[in-house]
Design a protein around this motif. Structure first.
Motif, PDB file in Angstrom:
ATOM      1  N   MET A   1      28.455  34.635  31.906  1.00  0.00           N
ATOM      2  CA  MET A   1      29.174  34.788  33.151  1.00  0.00           C
ATOM      3  C   MET A   1      29.378  33.427  33.788  1.00  0.00           C
ATOM      4  SD  MET A   1      28.232  37.137  36.461  1.00  0.00           S
ATOM      5  CE  MET A   1      28.359  38.616  35.480  1.00  0.00           C
ATOM      6  N   THR A   2      30.589  33.186  34.364  1.00  0.00           N
ATOM      7  CA  THR A   2      30.932  31.883  34.888  1.00  0.00           C
ATOM      8  C   THR A   2      29.973  31.416  35.954  1.00  0.00           C
ATOM      9  OG1 THR A   2      33.225  32.470  34.503  1.00  0.00           O
ATOM     10  CG2 THR A   2      32.838  30.546  35.839  1.00  0.00           C
ATOM     11  N   ARG A  26      46.142  27.357  31.435  1.00  0.00           N
ATOM     12  CA  ARG A  26      46.174  28.701  30.848  1.00  0.00           C
ATOM     13  C   ARG A  26      47.464  29.450  31.182  1.00  0.00           C
ATOM     14  NH1 ARG A  26      40.952  30.397  29.349  1.00  0.00           N
ATOM     15  NH2 ARG A  26      42.000  32.217  28.469  1.00  0.00           N
ATOM     16  N   GLN A  78      32.249  31.320  41.067  1.00  0.00           N
ATOM     17  CA  GLN A  78      32.833  31.025  39.764  1.00  0.00           C
ATOM     18  C   GLN A  78      32.071  29.938  39.001  1.00  0.00           C
ATOM     19  OE1 GLN A  78      35.167  33.155  38.969  1.00  0.00           O
ATOM     20  NE2 GLN A  78      35.210  33.948  41.066  1.00  0.00           N
ATOM     21  N   ASP A 159      31.205  40.030  39.848  1.00  0.00           N
ATOM     22  CA  ASP A 159      31.818  40.854  38.802  1.00  0.00           C
ATOM     23  C   ASP A 159      33.250  41.232  39.164  1.00  0.00           C
ATOM     24  OD1 ASP A 159      29.513  40.808  37.269  1.00  0.00           O
ATOM     25  OD2 ASP A 159      28.693  42.616  38.181  1.00  0.00           O
ATOM     26  N   ARG A 162      35.711  37.943  39.236  1.00  0.00           N
ATOM     27  CA  ARG A 162      35.538  36.966  38.157  1.00  0.00           C
ATOM     28  C   ARG A 162      36.889  36.504  37.604  1.00  0.00           C
ATOM     29  NH1 ARG A 162      32.226  38.083  32.528  1.00  0.00           N
ATOM     30  NH2 ARG A 162      32.581  36.037  31.578  1.00  0.00           N
ATOM     31  N   ASP A 164      38.480  35.407  34.591  1.00  0.00           N
ATOM     32  CA  ASP A 164      38.290  35.323  33.142  1.00  0.00           C
ATOM     33  C   ASP A 164      38.988  34.109  32.543  1.00  0.00           C
ATOM     34  OD1 ASP A 164      36.755  37.636  33.040  1.00  0.00           O
ATOM     35  OD2 ASP A 164      38.504  38.932  32.858  1.00  0.00           O
ATOM     36  N   TRP A 165      40.124  33.733  33.144  1.00  0.00           N
ATOM     37  CA  TRP A 165      40.881  32.607  32.589  1.00  0.00           C
ATOM     38  C   TRP A 165      40.193  31.262  32.827  1.00  0.00           C
ATOM     39  CZ3 TRP A 165      41.949  29.400  36.605  1.00  0.00           C
ATOM     40  CH2 TRP A 165      42.119  29.952  37.872  1.00  0.00           C
ATOM     41  N   GLU A 167      37.141  30.709  31.969  1.00  0.00           N
ATOM     42  CA  GLU A 167      36.286  30.494  30.810  1.00  0.00           C
ATOM     43  C   GLU A 167      37.065  29.726  29.747  1.00  0.00           C
ATOM     44  OE1 GLU A 167      33.240  31.260  30.429  1.00  0.00           O
ATOM     45  OE2 GLU A 167      32.783  32.724  31.990  1.00  0.00           O
ATOM     46  N   SER A 169      38.705  28.823  26.283  1.00  0.00           N
ATOM     47  CA  SER A 169      39.199  29.700  25.231  1.00  0.00           C
ATOM     48  C   SER A 169      38.252  29.628  24.036  1.00  0.00           C
ATOM     49  CB  SER A 169      40.603  29.256  24.801  1.00  0.00           C
ATOM     50  OG  SER A 169      40.543  27.959  24.241  1.00  0.00           O
TER      51      SER A 169
END
Length: 255
Positions: A1-2, A26, A78, A159, A162, A164-165, A167, A169
């Motif tokens: 998790m970030t 991204r 984050q 949660d 979050r 996701d982008w 993170e 790749s």
């Protein structure tokens, strides 16, 4: 998790620029999904998605008031370490988080502290205005009373909002894992040495080497390292930006 790792450390404007660069890498301008990618920031901060777009596209446009507190706390979720937030006293930071996570309205915060003007609350929390020990105690008490509720709220938000982008790749993750034995062959010897020094310096800093310095010690640091520290920061910022740009898609057809 970030939120469990440090993505970047810097002042709010520096963290925001880093976030903007990662988003652009991204989702280039006009890419499908760009608007959706910004929505968690907008929703948490209680602003329109276009407002977030302006925050990310211009270093001259920064949030103020409650949105300023919310954005710092959002970035902290984050994995960003926002210096303004990190430097707050524990009670003052907790009080700020109560506001940012919706457990305390600004009006209630103002009533608790007894200021005539709500703007004074923001000035105190952002370090632009001093306060009394009595008010610091009130902030501490308010945070302690709702500490567990705040922790639960933060976990839910981590949660729910979050990014996701943010993170790396899968390709970036695998390419970033380089065995130490190979580093010496792939990097210039001076770069290898510099990397080793930076890793050691990072450990010292994270261990709190410069935390809780007394005013006299800060003056000594300013006198002896006043030029070195900002120059080092600028060099590392340039290197960090170059690494982020590696994820940027190459333009087609040349430029």
């Amino acid at each position: 998790m970030t939120g469990d790792r440090e993505v970047f450390r810097g002042h709010l404007d520096e963290c925001l620029r880093h976030l903007a660069a990662r988003l652009e890498s991204r989702f280039p301008k006009g890419a499908k999904g760009l608007t959706k990618a910004r929505l968690p920031i907008a929703t948490f901060c209680g602003v329109a998605e276009r407002t977030v777009e302006r925050w990310l596209s211009s270093s001259d446009i920064m949030p103020v008031g409650e949105q300023h507190l919310k954005l710092m706390c959002f970035l902290d979720l984050q994995g960003y370490r926002v210096i303004e937030l990190e430097r707050m006293k524990r009670g003052r930071r907790g009080f700020s988080e109560l506001i940012a996570f919706g457990l305390l309205s600004v009006e209630q915060a103002n009533q608790t502290l007894g200021y005539k003007n709500i703007q004074d609350v923001y000035s105190v929390l952002q370090g632009r205005q001093g306060t009394s020990e009595e008010k610091d105690q009130k902030m501490w008490d308010a945070w302690k009373e709702r500490k567990e509720e705040l922790a639960k709220k933060k976990e839910e938000a981590r949660d729910r909002y979050r990014l996701d982008w943010l993170e790396p790749s899968p390709a970036a993750k695998s390419s970033s894992v380089v065995e130490p034995a190979h580093v010496a062959h792939e990097l210039d010897p001076r770069a290898t040495a510099a990397l080793s020094i930076m890793q050691g310096l990072l450990r010292l800093l994270e261990d709190g080497t410069f935390k809780n310095l007394k005013p006299r010690e800060l003056k000594t640091l300013q006198r002896t390292g006043g030029e070195t520290i900002p120059r080092l920061s600028a060099q590392l910022s340039t290197l960090s930006s170059a690494l982020i740009m590696l994820d940027q898609p190459k333009s087609r057809g040349g430029s």
